[in-house]
Scaffold this active site. Structure first.
Site, PDB file in Angstrom:
ATOM      1  N   ASP A 215      34.335  48.598  34.133  1.00 31.09           N
ATOM      2  CA  ASP A 215      34.716  49.937  34.536  1.00 31.09           C
ATOM      3  C   ASP A 215      35.482  50.661  33.248  1.00 31.09           C
ATOM      4  OD1 ASP A 215      36.179  52.015  35.758  1.00 31.09           O
ATOM      5  OD2 ASP A 215      37.494  50.873  36.980  1.00 31.09           O
TER       6      ASP A 215
ATOM      7  N   GLY B 135      36.599  42.188  35.659  1.00 31.40           N
ATOM      8  CA  GLY B 135      37.254  42.730  34.364  1.00 31.40           C
ATOM      9  C   GLY B 135      36.542  42.471  32.996  1.00 31.40           C
TER      10      GLY B 135
ATOM     11  N   ASP C  14      34.989  48.033  45.703  1.00 26.27           N
ATOM     12  CA  ASP C  14      35.559  47.066  44.850  1.00 26.27           C
ATOM     13  C   ASP C  14      37.006  46.962  45.251  1.00 26.27           C
ATOM     14  OD1 ASP C  14      35.669  45.535  42.367  1.00 26.27           O
ATOM     15  OD2 ASP C  14      36.064  47.121  41.073  1.00 26.27           O
TER      16      ASP C  14
ATOM     17  N   GLY D 114      41.364  46.115  33.003  1.00 25.23           N
ATOM     18  CA  GLY D 114      42.169  47.086  32.212  1.00 25.23           C
ATOM     19  C   GLY D 114      41.424  47.195  30.591  1.00 25.23           C
TER      20      GLY D 114
ATOM     21  N   ASN E 222      31.402  43.303  36.571  1.00 22.55           N
ATOM     22  CA  ASN E 222      31.717  44.440  36.725  1.00 22.55           C
ATOM     23  C   ASN E 222      32.175  45.153  35.496  1.00 22.55           C
ATOM     24  OD1 ASN E 222      31.472  43.597  39.381  1.00 22.55           O
ATOM     25  ND2 ASN E 222      33.538  43.597  39.989  1.00 22.55           N
TER      26      ASN E 222
END
EC number: 4.1.2.13
Length: 322
Positions: free
Chosen positions: A269, A225, A94, A191, A267
């Site tokens: 995270d 994101g 990534d 974030g 994605n």
């Protein structure tokens, strides 16, 4: 001499994306940094019968060690078999920031890499991406490129403002680089603080996505994101001493809409980080006498499984597609 991803039992993303495009769902691309996250991702995807892309950022690779990660990925494939379902698993870099990083990952057994030249001038982005593509394709490894810049912070990737993808550039970029998928910027960001608290969350720019679909019919599109920043975990973290006031993410209904389009990889995270941290904070607050990591990591891992399964079923539509 490098290690082929095929020797590890991994797959590249070509067939995954083709099936996702046809079935109108998105492949989950979950980032991991440690054993518990990896166990949870594989368990959740086996139990929901979902294909999965295991994502490793440059920072995670430095944290966990390249050799350790290769064997963890090999273990993940075997673990899935032991759980009773041989789901397709890809190992993906990534936000690779250089040819050298991408090459190192390919040589150590990654089946897919992203080269992020989105911060470079357009022609330089093409040159860098093509260099990675030429090397990766010689070893049957797939490559994700990026056009447009996402705001926010994720490891070493930092940008104050988003720059939306220009649909007028996508055809030239894909044709000149030969990349296998394209990450675009339509309003997601990295974030846990994607939007300002107290203000309406701006909708994703589906007009840009649609125009990219028109320009690149049948071509795999990727969203970065895309954590929804689950408020249950934000509240739990704050309840037990954290300071995440104002953390907001992308509404899940918008991600569902994207997953039904040309977006075939999403994605996630931050949501994994939040769930893990929330349950660890809760456990340690309620059991201050405990110091065994297994005691507080086990409930955190269980929560991760629950969260990832919910994403596969309710957001990405990938459950039952393995």
């Amino acid at each position: 001499m490098g290690v082929s991803y095929k020797d590890i039992g991994l797959v590249n993303t070509k067939e995954m994306f083709a099936k996702a495009m046809e079935g109108k769902y998105a492949i989950p691309a979950y980032n991991f940094n440690n054993l518990e996250q990896l166990q949870a991702i594989v368990t959740a995807c086996v139990e929901s019968k979902s294909p999965v892309i295991l994502q490793v950022s440059k920072g995670a690779r430095e944290y966990a060690n390249a050799t350790m990660l290769r064997y963890m990925a090999m273990g993940a494939v075997q673990y899935a078999k032991e759980l009773g379902c041989e789901i397709p698993i890809a190992l993906h870099l990534d936000h690779g920031d250089s040819f050298e990083t991408a090459k190192s990952c390919i040589d150590s057994g990654f089946s897919s890499v992203m080269i992020d030249g989105s911060h470079l001038p357009f022609e330089e982005n093409i040159t860098l991406t093509k260099k990675v593509v030429d090397y990766a394709h010689s070893l049957d490894v797939t490559v994700e490129g990026e056009l447009g810049v996402l705001a926010g912070i994720e490891d070493d990737v930092v940008a104050e403002k988003s720059t939306y993808t220009n649909p007028d550039q996508v055809v030239e970029f894909v044709e000149k680089t030969g990349c296998d998928s394209l990450a675009i910027s339509i309003g997601t960001s990295h974030g846990a603080f994607k939007f300002k608290a107290g203000q309406p969350v701006p909708p994703l720019r589906f007009d840009i996505l649609k125009e990219c679909e028109v320009r690149l019919p049948g071509f795999p599109i990727v969203l970065h994101g895309a954590s929804s920043v689950v408020q249950e975990y934000v509240e739990m973290i704050n309840q037990y001493g954290g300071k995440l006031e104002g953390a907001l993410g992308v509404p899940e209904e918008q991600l569902r809409q994207a997953a039904a389009s040309a977006v075939c990889k999403i994605n996630i995270d931050s949501d994994g980080r939040l769930a893990l941290t929330a349950k660890i904070r809760e456990f340690l607050a309620e059991h201050p006498e405990e110091f065994d990591p297994r005691k507080y990591l086990k409930p955190a891992r269980t929560e991760l499984v629950k969260m990832y399964k919910a994403k596969n079923v309710n957001v990405l539509g990938s459950a039952g597609k393995a």
